[in-house]
Motif scaffolding. Structure first.
Motif, PDB file in Angstrom:
ATOM      1  N   UNK A 128       0.813  -1.218   0.000  1.00  0.00           N
ATOM      2  CA  UNK A 128       0.000   0.000   0.000  1.00  0.00           C
ATOM      3  C   UNK A 128       0.849   1.271   0.000  1.00  0.00           C
ATOM      4  N   UNK A 129       2.164   1.115   0.011  1.00  0.00           N
ATOM      5  CA  UNK A 129       3.040   2.286  -0.010  1.00  0.00           C
ATOM      6  C   UNK A 129       2.920   2.977  -1.367  1.00  0.00           C
ATOM      7  N   UNK A 130       2.754   4.300  -1.399  1.00  0.00           N
ATOM      8  CA  UNK A 130       2.567   5.000  -2.681  1.00  0.00           C
ATOM      9  C   UNK A 130       3.679   4.757  -3.690  1.00  0.00           C
ATOM     10  N   UNK A 134       2.876   3.218  -7.324  1.00  0.00           N
ATOM     11  CA  UNK A 134       3.209   3.948  -8.552  1.00  0.00           C
ATOM     12  C   UNK A 134       4.082   3.099  -9.459  1.00  0.00           C
ATOM     13  N   UNK A 135       5.093   2.468  -8.891  1.00  0.00           N
ATOM     14  CA  UNK A 135       6.004   1.659  -9.697  1.00  0.00           C
ATOM     15  C   UNK A 135       5.274   0.463 -10.303  1.00  0.00           C
ATOM     16  N   UNK A 174      -2.616   1.156  -7.808  1.00  0.00           N
ATOM     17  CA  UNK A 174      -2.362   2.570  -8.079  1.00  0.00           C
ATOM     18  C   UNK A 174      -3.376   3.471  -7.373  1.00  0.00           C
ATOM     19  N   UNK A 175      -4.652   3.085  -7.421  1.00  0.00           N
ATOM     20  CA  UNK A 175      -5.688   3.947  -6.861  1.00  0.00           C
ATOM     21  C   UNK A 175      -5.839   3.807  -5.355  1.00  0.00           C
ATOM     22  N   UNK A 184      -6.117   1.954   7.661  1.00  0.00           N
ATOM     23  CA  UNK A 184      -4.711   1.599   7.839  1.00  0.00           C
ATOM     24  C   UNK A 184      -3.829   2.041   6.679  1.00  0.00           C
ATOM     25  N   UNK A 185      -4.430   2.679   5.668  1.00  0.00           N
ATOM     26  CA  UNK A 185      -3.657   3.141   4.527  1.00  0.00           C
ATOM     27  C   UNK A 185      -2.619   4.166   4.963  1.00  0.00           C
TER      28      UNK A 185
END
Length: 295
Positions: A128-130, A134-135, A174-175, A184-185
């Motif tokens: 869940x890490x941005x 993204x990757x 991604x979303x 928990x995000x």
């Protein structure tokens, strides 16, 4: 010239059945939670989930799925539905209070125990890490549009299904930091999501710009397709690139506008001041027993 295959209708039948089952389970859980919360559940969430499944069906089991082997534009529509439109609708349908409350008790308890386990929590924090999200989305987009990899999805049913599944999973990842369906995000500042969305447009812009302005057919497999809609292979490629460029730009602009409006909203400062005010009030109540008794 590499010929491509057309897949049969049995896959459409199984995909349609799986989506109908998913809709049934979701609505069953949704109605269960709604009855327990005395109707205090947003109705639009159920509609969001159904429309998300509908977009998945259009991309994978509708007549459009038969055209993706003949037109790059239809193939691009599939990717947009699976990665850009369906995932945010599905994530928006999730609630902070999980819908497992509406499922049978034994089943819902098993799901909650699994999700609350430490290994699962650690795994959830990573995916869940941005940066990871993204990757995952960017690499999925780029890899599947490499000509040699692209042809695999047209030649092999297994690779075709893997391609569609990877686009859907990458879209959900991604979303996830954008929609934040779970408490928990990762709590990144909302302002960082503007940069997140902007950086996400870069690989899309590069790919779509290349397809639009390239003076040759990037995927020669489409040269053997029948020209049923009056478009040459090169014109079809330009149309696919323009569609991708326009659709992703509009969707990301809408998401960015929502974040900007929230950041500039005058109510945010008021909401942030409420917890501090309440904490002083609670402290005063504890230190003044006569006031507490009066209240």
């Amino acid at each position: 010239m590499i010929s491509h295959i057309h897949h049969g209708g049995s896959e459409s039948f199984w995909v349609s059945g799986a989506l109908i089952l998913a809709a049934f389970l979701y609505l069953r859980a949704w109605f269960g939670v709604r009855s327990r919360d005395h109707g205090n559940v947003e109705s639009w969430r159920a509609g969001s989930f159904v429309f998300g499944l509908l977009f998945i069906w259009i991309a994978t089991a509708s007549p459009l799925a038969e055209l993706d082997h003949e037109m790059l534009t239809a193939h691009m529509v599939q990717h947009l539905l699976l990665m850009t439109l369906a995932p945010p609708l599905i994530l928006l349908s999730l609630r902070r209070k999980p819908l497992t409350r509406g499922l049978p008790q034994r089943f819902s308890q098993a799901i909650r125990r699994t999700m609350r386990s430490e290994p699962m929590q650690q795994f959830a924090r990573v995916i869940a890490h941005p940066a990871f999200c993204w990757f995952a989305a960017a690499s999925t987009l780029v890899v599947w549009h490499i000509p040699s990899v692209f042809v695999l999805g047209l030649q092999s049913q297994m690779w075709h299904e893997a391609e569609q599944a990877s686009f859907l999973v990458a879209g959900l990842l991604f979303w996830w930091p954008v929609v934040r369906p779970s408490a928990s995000t990762s709590k990144w500042p909302e302002a960082s999501m503007l940069l997140y969305l902007f950086l996400a447009t870069l690989p899309c812009d590069i790919l779509s710009g290349f397809l639009v302005f390239c003076d040759r057919v990037v995927y020669p497999v489409f040269l053997s397709s029948p020209r049923s809609y009056g478009l040459s292979a090169l014109e079809d490629q330009e149309c696919a690139g323009a569609l991708m460029w326009t659709c992703i730009t509009i969707v990301y602009l809408i998401a960015g506008a929502i974040f900007t409006a929230r950041l500039l909203s005058p109510h945010r400062s008021h909401e942030r001041s409420i917890p501090q005010f309440e904490s002083h009030r609670i402290t005063g109540l504890h230190t003044d027993p006569h006031r507490m008794e009066a209240i």
